[in-house]
Design a protein around this motif. Sequence first.
Motif, short mmCIF file in Angstrom:
data_model
loop_
_atom_site.label_atom_id
_atom_site.label_comp_id
_atom_site.label_asym_id
_atom_site.label_seq_id
_atom_site.Cartn_x
_atom_site.Cartn_y
_atom_site.Cartn_z
N UNK A 173 0.79 -1.24 0.00
CA UNK A 173 0.00 0.00 0.00
C UNK A 173 0.82 1.28 0.00
N UNK A 174 2.13 1.18 0.27
CA UNK A 174 2.93 2.40 0.45
C UNK A 174 3.00 3.31 -0.77
N UNK A 175 3.03 2.79 -2.02
CA UNK A 175 3.08 3.71 -3.16
C UNK A 175 1.85 4.62 -3.27
N UNK A 176 0.75 4.25 -2.61
CA UNK A 176 -0.47 5.07 -2.69
C UNK A 176 -0.47 6.20 -1.66
N UNK A 177 0.32 6.06 -0.61
CA UNK A 177 0.27 7.04 0.47
C UNK A 177 0.59 8.47 0.03
N UNK A 178 1.62 8.69 -0.82
CA UNK A 178 1.90 10.08 -1.23
C UNK A 178 0.80 10.68 -2.10
N UNK A 179 -0.11 9.84 -2.63
CA UNK A 179 -1.14 10.34 -3.53
C UNK A 179 -2.44 10.67 -2.81
N UNK A 180 -2.49 10.45 -1.50
CA UNK A 180 -3.71 10.76 -0.74
C UNK A 180 -4.03 12.24 -0.89
N UNK A 181 -5.29 12.53 -1.24
CA UNK A 181 -5.72 13.90 -1.48
C UNK A 181 -5.68 14.29 -2.95
N UNK A 239 -10.82 11.28 -6.25
CA UNK A 239 -9.82 11.63 -5.23
C UNK A 239 -9.54 10.41 -4.34
N UNK A 240 -8.26 10.23 -4.01
CA UNK A 240 -7.87 9.16 -3.09
C UNK A 240 -7.94 9.73 -1.67
N UNK A 241 -8.87 9.18 -0.88
CA UNK A 241 -9.07 9.69 0.48
C UNK A 241 -8.10 9.05 1.47
N UNK A 242 -8.06 7.72 1.48
CA UNK A 242 -7.23 7.00 2.44
C UNK A 242 -6.65 5.75 1.79
N UNK A 255 -2.47 5.32 -11.70
CA UNK A 255 -1.68 6.51 -12.03
C UNK A 255 -2.37 7.73 -11.45
N UNK A 256 -1.60 8.78 -11.24
CA UNK A 256 -2.16 10.04 -10.78
C UNK A 256 -2.70 10.79 -11.98
N UNK A 257 -3.92 11.27 -11.88
CA UNK A 257 -4.53 12.02 -12.97
C UNK A 257 -4.02 13.46 -12.93
N UNK A 258 -2.92 13.68 -13.65
CA UNK A 258 -2.26 15.00 -13.59
C UNK A 258 -3.15 16.12 -14.09
N UNK A 259 -4.08 15.82 -15.02
CA UNK A 259 -4.95 16.85 -15.56
C UNK A 259 -5.92 17.38 -14.50
#
Length: 290
Positions: free
Chosen positions: A226-234, A250-253, A279-283
Amino acid sequence: MPSSRPSGPPRGPGGGPGFSPRPFGAGRPPRGAPRPPPTPEQILALAQREHVPARIAKGELEGKMKCRIWRKLHAEEAKRFDQVYELMGKNPGLSLGDAFGVLQSGMTVAEFMARKERTQRKAAIKQARGEVDNAAVADFLAALIAGKTELAVVLGERTVLDVLTAEEPIAFTFERTGRLEKLQAVLLTRRSDWEKLLPGVERDPKLTQKPASVARQPDKRPFSDPRPFLPQVGQTVRLVLRNGITLKMPLMKAGRFDLLLGEPGSEVFVPLHAILRFEVDSAAQPPAEA
């Protein structure tokens, strides 16, 4: 008549005439400087040359038992070291410990190293999960159970409408469906939220027709850590799930085994095992401040 002895100077203690005792150790050649301890490189080189354990090579370099003597006294163990060093010679980069592992397991080098890699991945995943706080996900599920909330439970090829009554480490229990293994679940959300979300959901046609299977071994899944998702929270993320559903939310938790997406009160629960791509939706991200 007593014999007469020639007179002379008195003898010193322990000596002949005129002998004067010397201090203990006087006259001995001076000892050399202490031998420096062997270096790890010297120990390794001797151990490899003589096919002996490192402790025996170290002992010889320190003036103790010779390697050849050890080999004579421990012929059976010496034979195993011969086999191990022969294996290392044929497989550059193979460590002594791994060579012994290959020999003891009866596997080929490739099989043993593949098993070792899987074991290391499993241990890393277990450690990673232990480092992540799971309270938010656990509280979300507990609130659904307490509220007897009507849910939409999306599986690989169908959607079940039911009420969650219990959660176990590997299964959910529903009011009508009964016990359902967690690996079957793709996502879970309130029925009212799913009805709003469903019309705009994107789908991958190939995966919709034939959903991807879930490996039972966590180390063989696309996402178990799960750690790769932690920086993307919010942030807004894009997830492609194993049945083709694509979510941009949005990734809440991020919990140990699952993610919560959406907004407070309208959460979407997605198990990590259901995710194929992420992936993070940069747009969707706000522009960086100047």
